[in-house]
Write a protein that holds these residues in place. Structure first.
Motif, PDB file in Angstrom:
ATOM      1  N   THR A 105       0.829  -1.207   0.000  1.00  0.00           N
ATOM      2  CA  THR A 105       0.000   0.000   0.000  1.00  0.00           C
ATOM      3  C   THR A 105       0.864   1.258   0.000  1.00  0.00           C
ATOM      4  OG1 THR A 105      -1.695  -1.235   1.155  1.00  0.00           O
ATOM      5  CG2 THR A 105      -1.852   1.156   1.280  1.00  0.00           C
ATOM      6  N   ASP A 131      -8.273  -3.973  -1.101  1.00  0.00           N
ATOM      7  CA  ASP A 131      -8.194  -4.610   0.209  1.00  0.00           C
ATOM      8  C   ASP A 131      -9.346  -4.109   1.068  1.00  0.00           C
ATOM      9  OD1 ASP A 131      -7.537  -5.674   2.645  1.00  0.00           O
ATOM     10  OD2 ASP A 131      -5.401  -5.240   2.470  1.00  0.00           O
ATOM     11  N   SER A 135      -6.934   0.340   3.625  1.00  0.00           N
ATOM     12  CA  SER A 135      -5.745   1.103   4.063  1.00  0.00           C
ATOM     13  C   SER A 135      -5.376   2.169   3.036  1.00  0.00           C
ATOM     14  CB  SER A 135      -4.526   0.203   4.259  1.00  0.00           C
ATOM     15  OG  SER A 135      -4.899  -1.078   4.615  1.00  0.00           O
ATOM     16  N   ASP A 256      -3.747  -1.727  -5.762  1.00  0.00           N
ATOM     17  CA  ASP A 256      -3.166  -2.205  -4.503  1.00  0.00           C
ATOM     18  C   ASP A 256      -3.917  -3.475  -4.091  1.00  0.00           C
ATOM     19  OD1 ASP A 256      -1.857  -2.359  -2.040  1.00  0.00           O
ATOM     20  OD2 ASP A 256      -3.359  -1.100  -1.056  1.00  0.00           O
TER      21      ASP A 256
HETATM   22 MG   LIG Z   1      -1.993  -3.046   1.984  1.00  0.00          MG
END
Ligand SMILES: [Mg+2]
Ligand SMILES: Nc1ncnc2c1ncn2[C@@H]1O[C@H](COP(=O)(O)OP(=O)(O)OP(=O)(O)O)[C@@H](O)[C@H]1O
Length: 416
Positions: A105, A131, A135, A256
């Protein structure tokens, strides 16, 4: 010979007879549709049961029982039309590793920030958070809770991997960041975990036929010989990211990925032109990189994401060449060389250093925009610049033609 219609006409009159015929036809049509749907469902049930079990089947040999290759290798593979040609010029970078906490990330956010903000590049970058922990979303949009989905609604990432966001909607829904409006994001939230599971189960159990969508579509499919082409969840993201609308709106897409082979991750691998694998340089993380690269090679050779080019593995949280770090790096490089995959460890000069400047609270934002201008800040900036430049050059992103500031070339990086 008198027909049944004539008999009825004699009894009740022509108008009523015609009405009865129409009613009967409608009833036959409705019942026929229901029966046909149930026959198809039963066929689907038989087929999907076989498909689901074979997707997770173990193999037994004289040496023992071994788990199968995994559910994502399942056949048949139904790639979108023009899947191969759509990769021509596509600039989609997946950042993935099945090991958690290795800096995926952090890299995604800072590379996106650099390429959108640095005047030598000025790129329009779309970040995609896959995700469910969100995040990246909270790092990129820290100033308020704009990234949280409205009550009762799924997150953008869930809608996107479900195939519910068409290209135009995706472009208009992407949220711009406060520091740089050229950098936008598709956000994720906890509902994504459920969407990942739902899509996998639906795909395995329900052979959703394209012809179910509409009669017009079915006729079109029939004409083009695709009536029995089945829905393949692995390509939802490719469908939308390779569209003209997304290509026109963004110069680069960075995905990501979560530290798991979820439906979202597999969609990212199928939609991406390039893959970067960040890793911490210790022994267990080196094993994780090799295992992941083996899985990626398996997917490529099974023709699931044959066009994915792996840029290589890159060190993160690098502490300037401790013995253990050099050992882990050499082990990854040696093993990848033995595997003859055509990629390896990127040069040390591209590694992200371990520094508090890259550690951010949820309220801070992307490090590249907010970090201090002290020595470690400068070191981190140099690393972000070097890695981003390397990636841009390997992906084929041209620098901004209006800029005349020189930057480190790939040859210089490779030479170091
Ligand atoms: Mg991550
Ligand atoms: N270069 C670095 N130096 C110091 N800390 C770092 C660095 N890169 C990342 N971190 C910290 O390590 C932690 C994990 O980083 P990050 O969230 O980027 O990893 P990840 O691979 O995305 O994790 P996950 O697998 O959970 O998604 C975070 O707290 C982050 O601030």
């Amino acid at each position: 010979m008198t027909s049944l219609f004539d008999l009825v006409t004699q009894q009740v009159g022509k108008g009523i007879a015609l009405a009865l015929v129409a009613l009967l036809s409608a009833a036959v049509y409705v019942i026929g549709r229901v029966v046909w749907r149930e026959i198809r469902r039963f066929g689907c049930f038989l087929y999907s049961r076989h498909r689901t079990l074979s997707a997770v089947a173990r193999t037994t040999t004289k040496d023992g029982t071994r788990e199968g290759n995994g559910v994502w290798i399942a056949q048949p593979i139904e790639q979108p039309d023009d899947y191969k040609s759509n990769f021509h010029g596509a600039k989609v970078l997946a950042i993935a590793n099945l090991k958690g906490g290795v800096g995926k990330t952090t890299l995604a956010a800072n590379i996106g920030a650099f390429l959108s903000h640095d005047q030598r590049w000025n790129k329009r970058v779309l970040l995609i958070d896959l995700d469910f922990q969100g995040s990246l979303s909270s790092m990129v949009l820290p100033e308020d809770e704009r990234w949280l989905p409205p009550a009762g609604q799924d997150s953008l990432a869930s809608r996107m991997i479900s195939g519910d966001l068409d290209a135009g909607l995706l472009v208009s829904c992407a949220k711009p960041t406060q520091h740089q409006p050229r950098l936008k994001i598709i956000t994720a939230h906890y509902d994504l975990a459920q969407a990942d599971n739902r899509l996998l189960i639906e795909w395995l159990l329900k052979c959703r036929n394209r012809a179910e969508k509409s009669v017009r579509r079915a006729l079109g499919d029939l004409l083009y010989g695709k009536l029995f082409k089945r829905y393949d969840v692995r390509y939802n993201l490719a469908d939308v990211l390779h569209s003209d609308a997304v290509r026109e709106a963004f110069d680069l897409v960075i995905i990501d990925c979560p530290p798991r082979l979820t439906t979202g991750t597999i969609q990212a691998l199928c939609a991406s032109s390039h893959l970067l694998v960040p890793t911490i340089l210790d022994r267990p993380s080196a094993e994780a990189v090799l295992r992941f690269c083996e899985q990626v090679e398996g997917l490529k050779s099974a023709n699931i994401c044959p066009h994915l080019k792996v840029l290589g593995a890159v060190g993160s949280k690098y502490r300037d060449g401790l013995n253990a770090e050099n050992g882990a790096s050499a082990r990854i490089a040696d093993r990848l060389r033995e595997m003859k995959v055509g990629y390896g460890m990127l040069p040390n000069i591209l590694f992200f250093p371990q520094t508090v400047e890259l550690v951010r609270d949820a309220t801070d934002g992307i490090a590249y925009f907010v970090m201090a201008n002290n020595d470690s800040g400068k070191k981190a900036r140099t690393a972000i610049e070097a890695l981003s430049t390397y990636i841009a050059q390997h992906i084929g992103l041209p620098p901004d033609p209006a800029s005349h500031t020189p930057f480190v070339s790939t040859q210089q990086v490779n030479a170091k």
